[in-house]
Design an enzyme around this catalytic site. Structure first.
Site, PDB file in Angstrom:
ATOM      1  CB  CYS A  68      -0.933  -0.010   1.206  1.00 15.10           C
ATOM      2  SG  CYS A  68      -1.970   1.455   1.330  1.00 15.10           S
ATOM      3  CB  CYS A  86      -0.445   2.199   4.111  1.00 16.42           C
ATOM      4  SG  CYS A  86      -2.111   1.711   3.680  1.00 16.42           S
ATOM      5  CG  ASP A  87       3.553   0.882   4.411  1.00 14.42           C
ATOM      6  OD1 ASP A  87       3.085   1.336   5.480  1.00 14.42           O
ATOM      7  OD2 ASP A  87       3.513  -0.321   4.114  1.00 14.42           O
TER       8      ASP A  87
END
Length: 172
Positions: free
Chosen positions: A23, A26-27
């Protein structure tokens, strides 16, 4: 539910959480100003490449075919980004790094030539796999293993309902 599809390369699991992610939203911020790689050729992969191009210094987009399955507008936007490097007709054949991901070996599908690239992270955007096999004798699944249901989440078995990404639908 569903699980992320992985490449299936020997040693790949050693890099989960140590340079392999699924992701970019997300990261991605953890890799601001660094070099990222993405593998995939659909809308998700190209959207993540565009997102990462705004925060990473360089983005390598790796795809096994010579054309992308993504929408043409996404393909054009990716091609117009100066910090996105395209590696088409290429597959990842090895991971580099002792304690975490430091790079990848790419193999060209046409020539079998290999190329090493340095990267701090690899985002795998190659799809998801439904985990519905245990229900195959109870409810109807499509050819890809997703539960077939109507808009009210009814399945082929009266009284059994399904919700989420494990069911057949056009948008995930």
């Amino acid at each position: 539910g569903v699980k992320h599809r992985t490449l299936g390369i020997v040693g790949e699991e050693n890099y989960f959480g140590k340079g392999i992610s699924f992701c970019a939203v997300c990261d991605g911020p953890f890799y601001k100003g660094k070099t990222a790689a993405i593998v995939g050729g659909g809308n998700s992969a190209l959207q993540e490449a565009l997102y990462l191009s705004e925060i990473c210094e360089t983005v390598h987009l790796i795809h096994r075919r010579d054309t992308f399955r993504a929408e043409s507008s996404l393909v054009e936007n990716v091609k117009n980004k100066s910090n996105i490097i395209l590696h088409t007709n290429s597959v990842i054949s090895a991971f580099k790094g002792a304690d975490g991901l430091e790079g990848l070996t790419l193999t060209n599908n046409n020539s079998s030539n290999t190329q090493d690239i340095s990267c701090d992270v690899l985002f795998e955007a190659i799809g998801r796999i439904p985990e519905n096999k245990i229900f195959a004798d109870i409810i109807e699944l499509d050819a890809d293993g997703y539960v077939i249901s109507d808009e009210k989440c009814h399945t082929s078995c009266p009284g059994v309902f399904v919700a989420g990404d494990c069911r057949q639908k056009t948008v995930r």
